[in-house]
Design a protein around this motif. Structure first.
Motif, PDB file in Angstrom:
ATOM      1  N   ALA A   1       9.269  -3.018  11.672  1.00  0.00           N
ATOM      2  CA  ALA A   1       9.747  -3.755  10.319  1.00  0.00           C
ATOM      3  C   ALA A   1       8.749  -3.121   9.227  1.00  0.00           C
ATOM      4  CB  ALA A   1       9.283  -5.069  10.254  1.00  0.00           C
ATOM      5  N   MET A   2       8.871  -2.851   7.409  1.00  0.00           N
ATOM      6  CA  MET A   2       8.462  -2.641   6.844  1.00  0.00           C
ATOM      7  C   MET A   2       8.917  -3.167   5.028  1.00  0.00           C
ATOM      8  SD  MET A   2       6.746   0.950   6.148  1.00  0.00           S
ATOM      9  CE  MET A   2       7.906   1.916   5.802  1.00  0.00           C
ATOM     10  N   MET A   3       8.180  -3.476   4.185  1.00  0.00           N
ATOM     11  CA  MET A   3       8.203  -4.098   3.107  1.00  0.00           C
ATOM     12  C   MET A   3       6.836  -3.940   2.211  1.00  0.00           C
ATOM     13  SD  MET A   3       7.948  -8.046   3.680  1.00  0.00           S
ATOM     14  CE  MET A   3       7.632  -8.419   1.342  1.00  0.00           C
ATOM     15  N   ASP A   4       6.972  -3.817   0.915  1.00  0.00           N
ATOM     16  CA  ASP A   4       5.573  -3.163   0.027  1.00  0.00           C
ATOM     17  C   ASP A   4       5.035  -4.674  -0.661  1.00  0.00           C
ATOM     18  OD1 ASP A   4       6.866  -4.547  -2.450  1.00  0.00           O
ATOM     19  OD2 ASP A   4       6.887  -2.811  -3.030  1.00  0.00           O
ATOM     20  N   SER A   5       3.906  -5.209  -0.935  1.00  0.00           N
ATOM     21  CA  SER A   5       2.886  -5.698  -1.384  1.00  0.00           C
ATOM     22  C   SER A   5       3.104  -6.490  -2.798  1.00  0.00           C
ATOM     23  CB  SER A   5       1.882  -5.424  -0.652  1.00  0.00           C
ATOM     24  OG  SER A   5       1.334  -5.296  -1.964  1.00  0.00           O
ATOM     25  N   SER A   6       4.512  -6.639  -3.174  1.00  0.00           N
ATOM     26  CA  SER A   6       4.383  -6.948  -4.797  1.00  0.00           C
ATOM     27  C   SER A   6       3.948  -8.068  -4.798  1.00  0.00           C
ATOM     28  CB  SER A   6       5.694  -6.643  -5.452  1.00  0.00           C
ATOM     29  OG  SER A   6       6.970  -7.216  -4.531  1.00  0.00           O
TER      30      SER A   6
ATOM     31  N   CYS B   1       3.472 -10.833   4.095  1.00  0.00           N
ATOM     32  CA  CYS B   1       3.223 -11.543   6.156  1.00  0.00           C
ATOM     33  C   CYS B   1       4.696 -13.053   6.183  1.00  0.00           C
ATOM     34  CB  CYS B   1       1.783 -11.539   6.278  1.00  0.00           C
ATOM     35  SG  CYS B   1       0.683 -10.902   6.431  1.00  0.00           S
ATOM     36  N   HIS B   2       4.478 -13.668   5.485  1.00  0.00           N
ATOM     37  CA  HIS B   2       5.335 -14.766   4.999  1.00  0.00           C
ATOM     38  C   HIS B   2       7.087 -14.464   4.897  1.00  0.00           C
ATOM     39  CE1 HIS B   2       3.367 -19.087   5.642  1.00  0.00           C
ATOM     40  NE2 HIS B   2       2.050 -18.015   5.321  1.00  0.00           N
ATOM     41  N   GLN B   3       7.517 -12.972   4.321  1.00  0.00           N
ATOM     42  CA  GLN B   3       8.672 -12.344   4.107  1.00  0.00           C
ATOM     43  C   GLN B   3       8.486 -12.045   5.363  1.00  0.00           C
ATOM     44  OE1 GLN B   3       7.416 -10.698   0.585  1.00  0.00           O
ATOM     45  NE2 GLN B   3       8.842 -12.653  -0.611  1.00  0.00           N
ATOM     46  N   LEU B   4       8.244 -10.677   5.971  1.00  0.00           N
ATOM     47  CA  LEU B   4       8.518 -10.495   7.141  1.00  0.00           C
ATOM     48  C   LEU B   4       8.592 -11.269   8.421  1.00  0.00           C
ATOM     49  CD1 LEU B   4       6.506  -6.942   7.549  1.00  0.00           C
ATOM     50  CD2 LEU B   4       6.980  -7.926   9.577  1.00  0.00           C
ATOM     51  N   GLY B   5       8.143 -12.637   8.676  1.00  0.00           N
ATOM     52  CA  GLY B   5       7.968 -12.629   9.793  1.00  0.00           C
ATOM     53  C   GLY B   5       9.106 -14.033   9.460  1.00  0.00           C
ATOM     54  N   GLU B   6       9.816 -13.908   8.521  1.00  0.00           N
ATOM     55  CA  GLU B   6      10.686 -14.386   8.608  1.00  0.00           C
ATOM     56  C   GLU B   6      12.161 -13.856   8.765  1.00  0.00           C
ATOM     57  OE1 GLU B   6      13.377 -16.927   4.714  1.00  0.00           O
ATOM     58  OE2 GLU B   6      11.516 -16.954   4.610  1.00  0.00           O
TER      59      GLU B   6
ATOM     60  N   GLU C   1       0.520  -7.968  -6.245  1.00  0.00           N
ATOM     61  CA  GLU C   1       0.828  -7.538  -7.737  1.00  0.00           C
ATOM     62  C   GLU C   1      -0.087  -5.364  -6.706  1.00  0.00           C
ATOM     63  OE1 GLU C   1       2.891  -7.653 -10.813  1.00  0.00           O
ATOM     64  OE2 GLU C   1       3.750  -7.843  -8.676  1.00  0.00           O
ATOM     65  N   ASP C   2      -0.036  -5.503  -5.797  1.00  0.00           N
ATOM     66  CA  ASP C   2      -0.789  -4.236  -5.207  1.00  0.00           C
ATOM     67  C   ASP C   2      -0.372  -3.121  -5.222  1.00  0.00           C
ATOM     68  OD1 ASP C   2      -3.640  -5.490  -5.350  1.00  0.00           O
ATOM     69  OD2 ASP C   2      -3.948  -5.891  -3.921  1.00  0.00           O
ATOM     70  N   PHE C   3       1.219  -3.443  -4.429  1.00  0.00           N
ATOM     71  CA  PHE C   3       1.963  -2.369  -4.195  1.00  0.00           C
ATOM     72  C   PHE C   3       1.651  -1.485  -2.780  1.00  0.00           C
ATOM     73  CE2 PHE C   3       2.705  -3.740  -8.547  1.00  0.00           C
ATOM     74  CZ  PHE C   3       4.102  -4.038  -8.800  1.00  0.00           C
ATOM     75  N   GLU C   4       1.093  -1.953  -1.930  1.00  0.00           N
ATOM     76  CA  GLU C   4       0.413  -1.527  -1.217  1.00  0.00           C
ATOM     77  C   GLU C   4       2.065  -2.310   0.746  1.00  0.00           C
ATOM     78  OE1 GLU C   4      -1.560   0.721  -0.776  1.00  0.00           O
ATOM     79  OE2 GLU C   4      -3.214   0.584  -1.531  1.00  0.00           O
ATOM     80  N   LEU C   5       1.499  -0.855   1.612  1.00  0.00           N
ATOM     81  CA  LEU C   5       2.856  -2.050   3.065  1.00  0.00           C
ATOM     82  C   LEU C   5       2.367  -2.092   3.901  1.00  0.00           C
ATOM     83  CD1 LEU C   5       4.373   1.946   2.634  1.00  0.00           C
ATOM     84  CD2 LEU C   5       5.258   0.516   1.279  1.00  0.00           C
ATOM     85  N   VAL C   6       3.168  -2.742   3.919  1.00  0.00           N
ATOM     86  CA  VAL C   6       2.358  -3.969   4.951  1.00  0.00           C
ATOM     87  C   VAL C   6       4.100  -3.371   6.139  1.00  0.00           C
ATOM     88  CG1 VAL C   6       2.269  -6.105   5.790  1.00  0.00           C
ATOM     89  CG2 VAL C   6       2.034  -5.798   3.248  1.00  0.00           C
ATOM     90  N   CYS C   7       3.794  -3.275   7.476  1.00  0.00           N
ATOM     91  CA  CYS C   7       4.414  -3.051   8.511  1.00  0.00           C
ATOM     92  C   CYS C   7       3.926  -3.467   9.542  1.00  0.00           C
ATOM     93  CB  CYS C   7       4.494  -1.570   7.750  1.00  0.00           C
ATOM     94  SG  CYS C   7       2.611  -0.901   8.820  1.00  0.00           S
ATOM     95  N   ALA C   8       4.312  -2.976  10.638  1.00  0.00           N
ATOM     96  CA  ALA C   8       5.139  -4.025  12.311  1.00  0.00           C
ATOM     97  C   ALA C   8       4.952  -2.478  12.676  1.00  0.00           C
ATOM     98  CB  ALA C   8       5.771  -4.841  12.693  1.00  0.00           C
ATOM     99  N   VAL C   9       4.124  -1.666  13.681  1.00  0.00           N
ATOM    100  CA  VAL C   9       3.925  -0.645  13.947  1.00  0.00           C
ATOM    101  C   VAL C   9       4.288  -1.039  15.611  1.00  0.00           C
ATOM    102  CG1 VAL C   9       3.119   1.380  14.859  1.00  0.00           C
ATOM    103  CG2 VAL C   9       3.058   0.555  12.501  1.00  0.00           C
TER     104      VAL C   9
END
Length: 303
Positions: A190-195, A202-207, A245-253
């Motif tokens: 799973a992955m998303m950007d951190s805008s 983390c909440h959005q990805l977990g949801e 607004e950092d626009f880094e990536l958050v991901c599960a690996v």
């Protein structure tokens, strides 16, 4: 109703809404709108605005694990200053070129404040798109880059000195993590950007994945500019985790693939936590050092 509530309200009619970009026949497409009042502090140059606005859409392409192809933008203002317009386009061109994409034009319009709407497209690789909904208990929770640069930039913009504003503009011109997204495609579950910020992401990805997440505060890589401006560790974490607004990536690996994919990420990949089972008792979805991490970050529509 804020941005997130509005998205939930339309999700019943748009079942694919919620990821960073839509996928249509192997093409990812995404669009964003930024306003002077909410997104560009006084002192933001039009060059920086062009770079940042187009970069925001390119970041969404990165979050899908896709190769960025092209971007367009709408430029709207009370009047068209040729120097400002040229600077905006130059910033848009340069951020595209930085990740081997192309800026191919857009539209002009009049508006009560400087506003830009951007659209980017990209190509899904053989690994397929990476959505927010595939994280599994036992996965490592990882992030790219360093966090808090936009929060540090805002403080520098507010200071007003020429030197600080110049530095703030530099910090606002982030590098979209397209190469990192491509490196993670096929491995990240799973992955998303951190805008919207690390905590909210983390909440959005977990949801989306119906899982819980546990992170360690000290594991979050903080940008050097935050270290320079924040005096206490709690303040540094606040700027890194909640401003957005950092626009880094958050991901599960997957646990056994973290080391290998870390070596392939140009911006660096840092493990900050673990994906866990969702609480059966309706407890907190995201914990930081064992304590609930508030779902707080950047949201359009909040005043």
């Amino acid at each position: 109703m804020n941005e997130r509530d509005a998205l939930r309200a339309i999700a019943a009619d748009l079942p694919h809404a919620g990821d960073d970009a839509a996928v249509v026949d192997g093409t990812v497409i995404t669009t964003d709108m930024l306003h002077e009042r909410t997104d560009f502090p006084p002192g933001t140059t039009r060059y920086t605005a062009g770079w940042r606005a187009v970069g925001a859409s390119l970041s969404d392409v990165a979050a899908m694990g896709a190769a960025a192809r092209a971007a367009v933008a709408v430029y709207a203002d009370e009047a068209f200053d040729p120097d400002e317009l040229d600077a905006f386009v130059a910033g848009a061109v340069d951020v595209c070129e930085a990740i081997d994409a192309e800026y191919v034009g857009g539209d002009l319009d009049e508006h009560v404040e400087f506003t830009t709407a951007t659209t980017a497209i990209g190509d899904v690789t053989d690994a397929g798109p990476v959505t927010r909904g595939g994280a599994r208990p036992g996965d490592a929770l990882c992030v790219t880059g360093e966090w808090g640069r936009s929060a540090a930039a805002l403080r520098l913009f507010k200071s007003g000195s020429d030197e600080a504003v110049e530095r703030a503009n530099e910090l606002f011109r982030f590098a979209p993590r397209v190469a990192d997204g491509l490196a993670l495609a096929g491995t990240a579950t799973a992955m998303m950007d951190s805008s919207d910020g690390l905590a909210r992401s983390c909440h959005q990805l977990g949801e989306a994945s119906e899982v819980g997440i546990e992170i360690e505060r000290d594991a979050v890589p903080v940008h050097p500019a935050v270290e320079e401006l924040a005096e206490r560790s709690a303040e540094r974490f606040e700027l890194a985790a909640h401003f957005g607004e950092d626009f880094e990536l958050v991901c599960a690996v997957p646990e056994d693939e973290v080391d290998e994919v870390e070596e392939a990420c140009p911006a660096g990949l840092t493990r900050i936590g673990t994906v866990v089972e969702e609480s059966d008792e309706g407890g907190p979805r995201v914990l930081a050092d064992g304590e609930p991490l508030p779902d707080r970050g950047f949201t359009h529509g909040d005043e």
